[in-house]
Structure formats: C-alpha cells, structure tokens
Design a protein around this motif. Structure first.
Motif, short mmCIF file in Angstrom:
data_model
loop_
_atom_site.label_atom_id
_atom_site.label_comp_id
_atom_site.label_asym_id
_atom_site.label_seq_id
_atom_site.Cartn_x
_atom_site.Cartn_y
_atom_site.Cartn_z
N PRO A 1 0.84 -1.20 0.00
CA PRO A 1 0.00 0.00 0.00
C PRO A 1 0.88 1.25 0.00
O PRO A 1 1.99 1.23 0.55
CB PRO A 1 -0.78 -0.12 1.31
CG PRO A 1 -0.70 -1.56 1.70
CD PRO A 1 0.61 -2.05 1.18
N ALA A 2 0.40 2.33 -0.58
CA ALA A 2 1.19 3.54 -0.68
C ALA A 2 1.57 4.11 0.68
O ALA A 2 2.61 4.76 0.82
CB ALA A 2 0.44 4.59 -1.50
N ASP A 3 0.72 3.85 1.70
CA ASP A 3 1.00 4.40 3.02
C ASP A 3 1.72 3.42 3.94
O ASP A 3 1.86 3.67 5.15
CB ASP A 3 -0.30 4.87 3.68
CG ASP A 3 -1.31 3.72 3.84
OD1 ASP A 3 -1.04 2.61 3.32
OD2 ASP A 3 -2.36 3.95 4.48
N ALA A 4 2.21 2.32 3.40
CA ALA A 4 2.94 1.35 4.21
C ALA A 4 4.22 1.98 4.76
O ALA A 4 4.94 2.68 4.06
CB ALA A 4 3.27 0.12 3.37
N GLU A 5 4.50 1.73 6.03
CA GLU A 5 5.71 2.26 6.67
C GLU A 5 6.84 1.24 6.50
O GLU A 5 6.91 0.25 7.22
CB GLU A 5 5.44 2.56 8.14
CG GLU A 5 4.40 3.65 8.36
CD GLU A 5 4.21 4.00 9.83
OE1 GLU A 5 4.89 3.38 10.67
OE2 GLU A 5 3.38 4.87 10.13
N LEU A 6 7.70 1.53 5.56
CA LEU A 6 8.80 0.62 5.22
C LEU A 6 10.13 1.34 5.33
O LEU A 6 10.25 2.49 4.92
CB LEU A 6 8.63 0.10 3.79
CG LEU A 6 7.26 -0.45 3.40
CD1 LEU A 6 7.24 -0.76 1.90
CD2 LEU A 6 6.93 -1.68 4.22
N ASP A 7 11.14 0.67 5.86
CA ASP A 7 12.47 1.29 5.89
C ASP A 7 13.59 0.26 6.00
O ASP A 7 14.73 0.59 6.30
CB ASP A 7 12.59 2.29 7.06
CG ASP A 7 12.54 1.62 8.43
OD1 ASP A 7 12.27 0.40 8.49
OD2 ASP A 7 12.76 2.33 9.43
N LYS A 8 13.26 -1.02 5.76
CA LYS A 8 14.26 -2.08 5.88
C LYS A 8 14.53 -2.74 4.53
O LYS A 8 13.62 -2.86 3.71
CB LYS A 8 13.80 -3.14 6.89
CG LYS A 8 13.60 -2.63 8.31
CD LYS A 8 13.25 -3.74 9.27
CE LYS A 8 11.88 -4.32 8.99
NZ LYS A 8 10.80 -3.36 9.20
N PRO A 9 15.77 -3.21 4.31
CA PRO A 9 16.06 -3.94 3.06
C PRO A 9 15.15 -5.16 2.88
O PRO A 9 14.76 -5.48 1.75
CB PRO A 9 17.53 -4.35 3.24
CG PRO A 9 18.10 -3.34 4.17
CD PRO A 9 17.00 -3.00 5.11
N ASP A 10 14.79 -5.82 3.99
CA ASP A 10 13.94 -7.00 3.88
C ASP A 10 12.54 -6.69 3.38
O ASP A 10 11.83 -7.58 2.90
CB ASP A 10 13.85 -7.72 5.24
CG ASP A 10 15.07 -8.60 5.50
OD1 ASP A 10 15.84 -8.83 4.54
OD2 ASP A 10 15.24 -9.04 6.65
N ASP A 11 12.13 -5.43 3.49
CA ASP A 11 10.84 -5.05 2.93
C ASP A 11 10.84 -5.25 1.41
O ASP A 11 9.78 -5.45 0.79
CB ASP A 11 10.52 -3.59 3.26
CG ASP A 11 10.29 -3.38 4.74
OD1 ASP A 11 9.79 -4.30 5.40
OD2 ASP A 11 10.66 -2.29 5.24
N TRP A 12 12.00 -5.19 0.82
CA TRP A 12 12.19 -5.47 -0.60
C TRP A 12 12.43 -6.96 -0.82
O TRP A 12 11.72 -7.62 -1.59
CB TRP A 12 13.35 -4.64 -1.12
CG TRP A 12 13.79 -4.88 -2.53
CD1 TRP A 12 13.11 -5.55 -3.52
CD2 TRP A 12 15.02 -4.44 -3.11
NE1 TRP A 12 13.85 -5.55 -4.69
CE2 TRP A 12 15.03 -4.88 -4.46
CE3 TRP A 12 16.10 -3.73 -2.63
CZ2 TRP A 12 16.09 -4.62 -5.32
CZ3 TRP A 12 17.16 -3.46 -3.48
CH2 TRP A 12 17.15 -3.90 -4.82
N PHE A 13 13.43 -7.50 -0.11
CA PHE A 13 13.86 -8.88 -0.36
C PHE A 13 12.73 -9.89 -0.10
O PHE A 13 12.65 -10.92 -0.77
CB PHE A 13 15.07 -9.22 0.49
CG PHE A 13 16.28 -8.37 0.20
CD1 PHE A 13 16.49 -7.84 -1.06
CD2 PHE A 13 17.22 -8.11 1.19
CE1 PHE A 13 17.59 -7.05 -1.34
CE2 PHE A 13 18.33 -7.32 0.92
CZ PHE A 13 18.52 -6.79 -0.33
N ASN A 14 11.89 -9.60 0.88
CA ASN A 14 10.80 -10.54 1.20
C ASN A 14 9.78 -10.65 0.09
O ASN A 14 8.98 -11.60 0.07
CB ASN A 14 10.10 -10.12 2.49
CG ASN A 14 10.96 -10.35 3.72
OD1 ASN A 14 11.92 -11.12 3.70
ND2 ASN A 14 10.63 -9.68 4.82
N GLN A 15 9.79 -9.70 -0.84
CA GLN A 15 8.84 -9.73 -1.95
C GLN A 15 9.43 -10.39 -3.20
O GLN A 15 8.74 -10.55 -4.20
CB GLN A 15 8.39 -8.31 -2.32
CG GLN A 15 7.71 -7.55 -1.18
CD GLN A 15 6.36 -8.13 -0.84
OE1 GLN A 15 6.27 -9.01 0.01
NE2 GLN A 15 5.31 -7.67 -1.50
#
Length: 282
Positions: free
Chosen positions: A206-220
């Motif tokens: 979602p556009a308002d998701a609070e993300l700031d970790k590399p794993d937020d990318w890698f997990n996808q």
C-alpha cells in the motif's frame, strides 16, 4: 638519550629514506576520516624525526587553520584534535611558516608546503623544543617533503572520489527524472531504506505502508531469484560492476507474479567506502 630518541641526524639515513619512499606509495586504508589518517601519518613522521610537535595547517585562511596535529608525550606520540586547547595555544609554533608562505627551515622548525589540484593549500610544520642540528640532514628534509607529498596525494584522491560520487548521483537522478520508476535510497551506514510511493506500488505494498528495511524489498522477491539479487548486490558493493543491473520476479500479496528491473548507483564517501545506494525498480 636512548637509542629510540636520538636525533634523526644520528640515525641511519637509509631507514628514513626508505620510510619516505614508503609514504609515497601508501595510504592508511584502515583509518576512517582524513583527520585520523593524517594524524596517524604525523605520529609516524614526528617520531622518526624526533620532533616534539607536528601540525598540518590549511593556509587558504589568512591566519591559517589547523587540520590535524600530533605531539610527543612521555609515553609516546598522540594525535590532537584541531580545536583542542593545546593546539589553540600553539600558534607561535606554526604561524611563522604560514606567514613565510609555508617555507621555514630553522633550528626549531621545519615546514613543507603541500598542494591540492596544483594550488598551494597548506603546510606541514615539524617543531622542536631544543634546537636541532642545522643544516638539516638530507634524509630529514626528504621525509618532511614526503609527508607533505603524501597529504597532497591523499587529499586529491579523496577529492576525486567525492567528485566522482557526486557526478554518479547527478547522472542517475537525471536519468530517472520524469520516469514512472519506483525509487529507493538505501543508507548503508544505518541500513535504512527510503522507498517512494511508486516503488511500493510496483513491489506490491500500500502507498501508506511504513517501510524502511532492506527485507521489505527482499521478502517480496521470488525465492529462486533472491540469491542472484543478493550476489549481484554483494559484487556491486565490492566495486564490480560500476552499476547494478538485475532482473527478478516479485511475489506481492495479491499473488500476481511480475517481473521487475532494478538499476542502482553507488554513492561513496571521501574514503572510498560505500555510503548510499540510490536506485529504481520498473
């Protein structure tokens, strides 16, 4: 006087000359900042010349500005912070060399100017409490000159790294400006990532998701593609290749597998160490 504290003029001159040659071909890669690097150099050269204090003075300011300093203590040499009280009270040591244009060679002072990009910018000043033998031994003068030459080269090297890194970032931002790519900026010192709203949309958040970790990318990333992405990142951070290019499949929450193309450039600090990764996913 112990053997280790004998004046340079009574030491083996070839040892001092070898040190001078070593300085011309070496950088202190284990140090972090320019001040720390130069501080280590000053302790080495000051000890070899049996000086009592050494200063690196930036002469572009009218009255001079201390960049780094070191002094001999009873238990050995220590680097001083440029704004320490000991340095502030030592102007009489180095100011004459600044006034004389960075050239001084007398019984209590040896000054050697250094340049950056062909312009005189500073001077290295070695100081003695007790008068030294004059004229100075050639090896003594050579080591002082090598110290100044080393600082010139290290300053130029760091300036080149900073300029190259800034240009790479400017080029990358110019390329992605106006595109519909999802942007990210990874701070490699804090290991925190800033993701754009478009990046979140592409990757499946979602556009308002609070993300700031590399794993937020890698997990996808699809598991069979993740190993190659991590390998490409590791090689890129190690210096090869110059730019990151990787294609991988994303597995967002909606289950609709999609291909993503990642491009990234590396921003380095003036020590040549990776600082930030700026990139895009499309």
């Amino acid at each position: 006087m112990s053997q280790n504290s004998e004046p340079t003029s009574r030491r083996n001159a070839s040892d001092t000359q070898r040190l001078a040659e070593l300085l011309r071909s070496t950088r202190y890669a284990n140090e972090i900042t320019f001040e720390q690097t130069v501080g280590g150099l000053l302790k080495t050269c000051g000890r070899e010349l049996d000086a009592d204090r050494v200063y690196v003075v930036e002469t572009t300011a009218e009255t001079g500005k201390i960049v780094a300093a070191a002094r001999k203590q009873p238990d050995g040499w220590v680097a001083l912070t440029p704004d320490s009280e000991q340095v502030e009270s030592s102007r009489s040591d180095w100011l004459p060399a600044v006034i004389d244009g960075g050239v001084a060679d007398d019984a209590k002072r040896l000054a050697c100017p250094f340049v950056l990009l062909g312009k005189p910018v500073g001077v290295v000043v070695f100081c003695w409490d007790q008068p030294r033998e004059i004229p100075a031994a050639p090896a003594q003068t050579e080591l002082g000159a090598a110290c100044a030459e080393w600082i010139s080269g290290e300053g130029a090297r760091r300036s080149d790294i900073r300029r190259t890194s800034e240009l790479a970032e400017q080029r990358y931002r110019a390329v992605v400006k106006g595109t519909n790519d999802g942007l990210f900026e990874w701070n490699l010192k804090t290991n925190r990532v800033t993701y754009s709203e478009r990046w979140k949309q592409i990757v499946g958040y979602p556009a308002d998701a609070e993300l700031d970790k590399p794993d937020d990318w890698f997990n996808q990333v699809e598991s069979s593609d993740l190993a190659q992405l991590e390998a490409d990142l590791a090689m890129f951070l190690a210096g090869q290749p110059a730019s990151l290019r990787n294609q991988h499949r994303l597995m967002p929450a909606d289950g609709a597998t999609r291909w993503a193309y990642c491009r990234a450039e590396l921003v380095k600090d003036e020590d040549g160490e990776p600082l930030r990764l700026i990139g895009s996913v499309s």
